[in-house]
Design a protein around this motif. Structure first.
Motif, PDB file in Angstrom:
ATOM      1  N   ILE A 289      29.203 -20.120  35.821  1.00 20.29           N
ATOM      2  CA  ILE A 289      27.826 -20.379  35.433  1.00 20.29           C
ATOM      3  C   ILE A 289      27.151 -21.179  36.538  1.00 20.29           C
ATOM      4  O   ILE A 289      27.695 -22.193  36.988  1.00 20.29           O
ATOM      5  N   PRO A 290      25.987 -20.755  37.024  1.00 22.41           N
ATOM      6  CA  PRO A 290      25.284 -21.542  38.040  1.00 22.41           C
ATOM      7  C   PRO A 290      24.948 -22.942  37.517  1.00 22.41           C
ATOM      8  O   PRO A 290      24.686 -23.124  36.318  1.00 22.41           O
ATOM      9  N   TYR A 291      24.940 -23.940  38.395  1.00 24.60           N
ATOM     10  CA  TYR A 291      24.595 -25.293  37.995  1.00 24.60           C
ATOM     11  C   TYR A 291      23.905 -25.975  39.167  1.00 24.60           C
ATOM     12  O   TYR A 291      24.068 -25.592  40.328  1.00 24.60           O
ATOM     13  N   ILE A 292      23.123 -27.014  38.852  1.00 26.58           N
ATOM     14  CA  ILE A 292      22.388 -27.750  39.873  1.00 26.58           C
ATOM     15  C   ILE A 292      23.372 -28.408  40.835  1.00 26.58           C
ATOM     16  O   ILE A 292      24.320 -29.072  40.425  1.00 26.58           O
ATOM     17  N   GLY A 293      23.142 -28.180  42.112  1.00 26.58           N
ATOM     18  CA  GLY A 293      23.999 -28.744  43.135  1.00 26.58           C
ATOM     19  C   GLY A 293      25.080 -27.800  43.610  1.00 26.58           C
ATOM     20  O   GLY A 293      25.813 -28.135  44.551  1.00 26.58           O
ATOM     21  N   GLN A 294      25.214 -26.672  42.999  1.00 25.23           N
ATOM     22  CA  GLN A 294      26.225 -25.709  43.429  1.00 25.23           C
ATOM     23  C   GLN A 294      25.925 -25.262  44.860  1.00 25.23           C
ATOM     24  O   GLN A 294      24.780 -25.026  45.224  1.00 25.23           O
ATOM     25  N   ARG A 295      26.961 -25.182  45.687  1.00 19.64           N
ATOM     26  CA  ARG A 295      26.779 -24.919  47.103  1.00 19.64           C
ATOM     27  C   ARG A 295      27.293 -23.526  47.488  1.00 19.64           C
ATOM     28  O   ARG A 295      28.287 -23.054  46.939  1.00 19.64           O
ATOM     29  N   PHE A 296      26.591 -22.924  48.464  1.00 25.17           N
ATOM     30  CA  PHE A 296      26.980 -21.624  49.010  1.00 25.17           C
ATOM     31  C   PHE A 296      26.809 -21.656  50.520  1.00 25.17           C
ATOM     32  O   PHE A 296      25.906 -22.323  51.047  1.00 25.17           O
ATOM     33  N   ALA A 297      27.664 -20.931  51.211  1.00 28.47           N
ATOM     34  CA  ALA A 297      27.589 -20.900  52.671  1.00 28.47           C
ATOM     35  C   ALA A 297      26.351 -20.148  53.155  1.00 28.47           C
ATOM     36  O   ALA A 297      25.758 -20.494  54.171  1.00 28.47           O
TER      37      ALA A 297
END
Length: 715
Positions: A83-91
């Motif tokens: 589930i997406p969440y605030i602060g989730q990081r992606f390259a």
């Protein structure tokens, strides 16, 4: 040896098919796992957002409060992070898109890229991206343009506010993308797992499947048949491919979006290549003032050979178009001695006018060494009527009734309403009459009865009655092609290569494939007809004599007349015989018979029309103690054609083709029977593997491949 080589190719492919079928047993467990994931996704309708975003979920609000680095977690790559969440990081932003897309698929919707801030290569570059539900936003109102037709398509957009926002940050010199906004509120129903796969975002055609579809397209099979074949190959249930029929049609349409000039050049190259391989292949073309292809016609060696025997009656069908290239298509077809369609030639025209149609007929006569047909059936086209009179003055031109009848619903359905079917039945009754006088009287009564005095279509039909009504045509030979049964078989044959779904340059090749397929099916039906025991119904010597000479198809037509002859009485009159049904006291048909010369004729013109003697003539022959049908009334075109040794050697590829077709049928039956149980499948796989190994042990002559190419060239 050619048959063995072909058998090796087929069996090798079949082993692969068996293995794919074996995988079908795993489908149930796979589907259960997918349903469990769908149930999990269905519970994810939650919202994670920064405080500033809780006030409004408007997609136009670009303000946000960045979370502190301490509150963030690293990029979600584990199975628990679904589930997406605030602060989730992606390259990368593409990785974020893929993650959100997979989440959306599990939940029952799809996403699209909505808006960006910044631009690559300018200032700080791309800094923020929005991904939204596929139903976000509203459809803008288009200004109507009366001169341009509008597509009335309903939009799926309904202002949904579900979204995910990502922003670019740079920490320790490494750029990354973090989720800074996420909402999963939807104002519409979410789709079930078995429905979400139909959304465009999740319908994909792999490169391998594209190649497969293109190969199927060249064979001329329909899109529906392509889908079914690929379902069987992939061991999926109907409707569970990752793409739909519409996707396949769009793909095939994209193949055609090429430069028409380049297509024309490639088409001519294709014809020249075929001509180099087969000198008996014939084609003609014209160029316009700009040196661009205008018209092109062609015929194959086998078609020219068939025309020598069966070219007495021809249908020239110009009612079709290659929609992808917007070109009128003309096809010459006939009927062979087994009552099956045979292809004579094909033409593509830039325009359907008198000049181009005259050129097409002239080119066709050139292919056939100047031999014109006795009769030709065409559509209701006045340019074609005039062109036929110019190029084939000795040929009887008639209008094809089934092309006319196909237009009846649009002509008369609305006019006649509930009486349409009654009118149609009366029309067919009049069409099949024998007497011109009866037709004229019946037509007048029909017009009065249905109130069609001022109908322009009725007026035009009556003005052209001598070109389509049987009472006016019975003295001319049409090989039975005016019958509804032949119209269906000819149309089915034409549709076979009209459905070829690829480039114009390959169309000549595709027609050849369709003809080859038809020839194989015809050969099989011919063998089946010949193997059937002929059932004699009358015991008359004339019947047994005809059974040994005519093909089963032609004999069945003759036998029908011979059986009916027993119900007729004959009376000798001054200049011949009067023959009528035993229940009638008046009327009848006049039959003229000259025994010494073996000449017999009837006023019904059945023999002239179909090449089969009528019941009235058989009644007179029986009365006159005639025990054999005169040779001239057993036409060569309806006989079992015997082949000389020299011709048999020349046509040796046909023998190979028949054996290949038989092998293909056996393999098809093998697959069908083997797939009914695991035990059968195991047995078939084992036995085919053993047989394939034994075949591979057989030596293959160096000319084996060349033999196969030779066979395909002569098909």
């Amino acid at each position: 040896m050619t048959g063995l080589l072909f058998f090796t190719f087929v069996l090798k492919d079949m082993v692969g098919i068996f293995r794919r079928i074996e995988k079908c047993s795993k489908l149930t467990s796979h589907r259960l796992m997918r349903n469990m994931m769908s149930e999990e996704a269905g519970q994810m309708l939650v919202v994670y957002d920064e405080p500033s975003e809780q006030q409004s979920l408007s997609l136009d609000d670009t303000s946000s409060t960045e979370e502190s680095p301490d509150e963030t977690r690293l990029s979600l790559e584990s199975n628990n992070d679904v589930i997406p969440y605030i602060g989730q990081r992606f390259a990368t932003h593409d990785a974020a898109y893929d993650f959100y897309s997979e989440f959306a698929r599990r939940c029952g919707f799809s996403i699209r890229r909505h808006r960006t801030e910044g631009k690559d290569g300018v200032g700080k570059g791309l800094t923020r991206r929005y991904f939204v539900c596929h139903r976000a936003g509203n459809t803008p109102v288009k200004t109507s343009n009366e001169s341009k037709p509008q597509r009335n398509r309903k939009s799926s957009r309904c202002g949904c506010q579900a979204y995910m926002r990502i922003s670019k940050t740079t920490e320790l010199g490494t750029p990354e993308w973090r989720v800074t906004g996420f909402a999963n509120h939807h104002n519409h129903e979410l789709l079930e797992p078995n429905q979400v796969r139909f959304l465009p975002a999740y319908r994909t055609i792999s490169d391998m499947d594209k190649s497969r579809i293109l190969m199927f397209a060249k064979t001329g099979i329909s899109v529906q048949q392509m889908m079914r074949l690929m379902e069987l190959e992939k061991c999926v249930e109907p409707g569970y491919l990752p793409f739909t029929e519409k996707d396949v049609r769009n793909l095939l349409q994209s193949f055609r979006k090429l430069d028409p000039e380049d297509e024309s050049i490639d088409l001519l190259k294709m014809c020249r290549n075929i001509k180099e391989k087969d000198p008996n292949f014939k084609f003609e073309y014209t160029l316009d003032s700009n040196n661009k292809l205008e018209n092109i016609a062609w015929s194959y060696a086998s078609s020219i050979q068939s025309y020598e025997i069966f070219g007495d009656a021809v249908v020239f069908d110009t009612t079709h178009r290659l929609a992808a290239f917007d070109m009128p298509l003309g096809i010459w077809v006939g009927v062979n001695n087994y009552g099956m369609p045979c292809f004579f030639g094909c033409v593509l025209l830039r325009e359907e006018n008198l000049r181009s149609l005259s050129w097409a007929l002239k080119a066709f006569l050139g292919f056939m060494n100047g031999k014109a047909p006795q009769t030709i059936l065409t559509d209701q086209n006045m340019c074609l009527k005039e062109a036929t009179a110019m190029e084939m003055p000795s040929t009887k031109h008639a209008l094809c009734i089934w092309m006319i009848v196909a237009k009846f619903p649009s002509w008369f359905n609305a006019v006649l309403g509930e009486r349409y079917n009654d009118w149609k039945a009366e029309f067919h009754r009049l069409y099949n009459l024998e007497s011109i006088e009866d037709f004229e009287l019946g037509w007048r009564d029909m017009v009065n009865s249905f109130g069609l005095h001022n109908n322009r279509h009725i007026t035009n039909l009556y003005a052209l009655r001598t070109l389509w009504a049987l009472p006016y045509l019975r003295s001319h030979f049409f090989a039975g092609m005016t019958a509804a049964g032949h119209s269906k078989s000819i149309n089915a044959f034409i549709q076979r290569f009209l459905s070829a779904q690829t480039r114009l340059a390959h169309f000549v090749e595709q027609v050849a494939v369709a003809i080859d397929f038809k020839d194989q099916a015809a050969d099989q039906q011919t063998m089946q007809q010949n193997l059937q025991n002929v059932c004699l119904k009358t015991g008359a010597p004339m019947e047994s004599h005809a059974a040994t000479v005519l093909t089963p198809y032609a004999f069945s037509k003759l036998q029908e007349q011979l059986v009916l002859a027993a119900h007729y009485a004959s009376f000798q009159v001054e200049d011949g015989f009067l023959v009528r049904h035993h229940t009638k006291l008046e009327g009848g048909r006049k039959v003229y018979w000259v025994p010494r010369e073996g000449i017999i004729s009837c006023s019904c013109h059945q023999f002239e029309f179909s090449g089969i003697l009528c019941r009235h003539a058989f009644r007179v022959l029986s009365t006159g103690n005639c025990f054999q049908i005169p040779e001239r009334y057993l036409p060569f075109r309806w006989r079992r054609i015997s082949t000389s040794p020299a011709k048999l050697l020349h046509n040796s590829p046909n023998v190979h083709r028949e054996r290949m077709q038989l092998l293909q049928n056996m393999v098809s039956t093998l697959v069908t029977e083997s797939s009914k149980s695991k035990e059968r499948l195991d047995m078939a796989t084992d036995q085919v593997s053993i047989l394939l190994s034994r075949i591979r042990e057989q030596p293959v002559p160096s000319h084996g491949e060349r033999d196969i190419m030779s066979i395909h060239r002569n098909l």
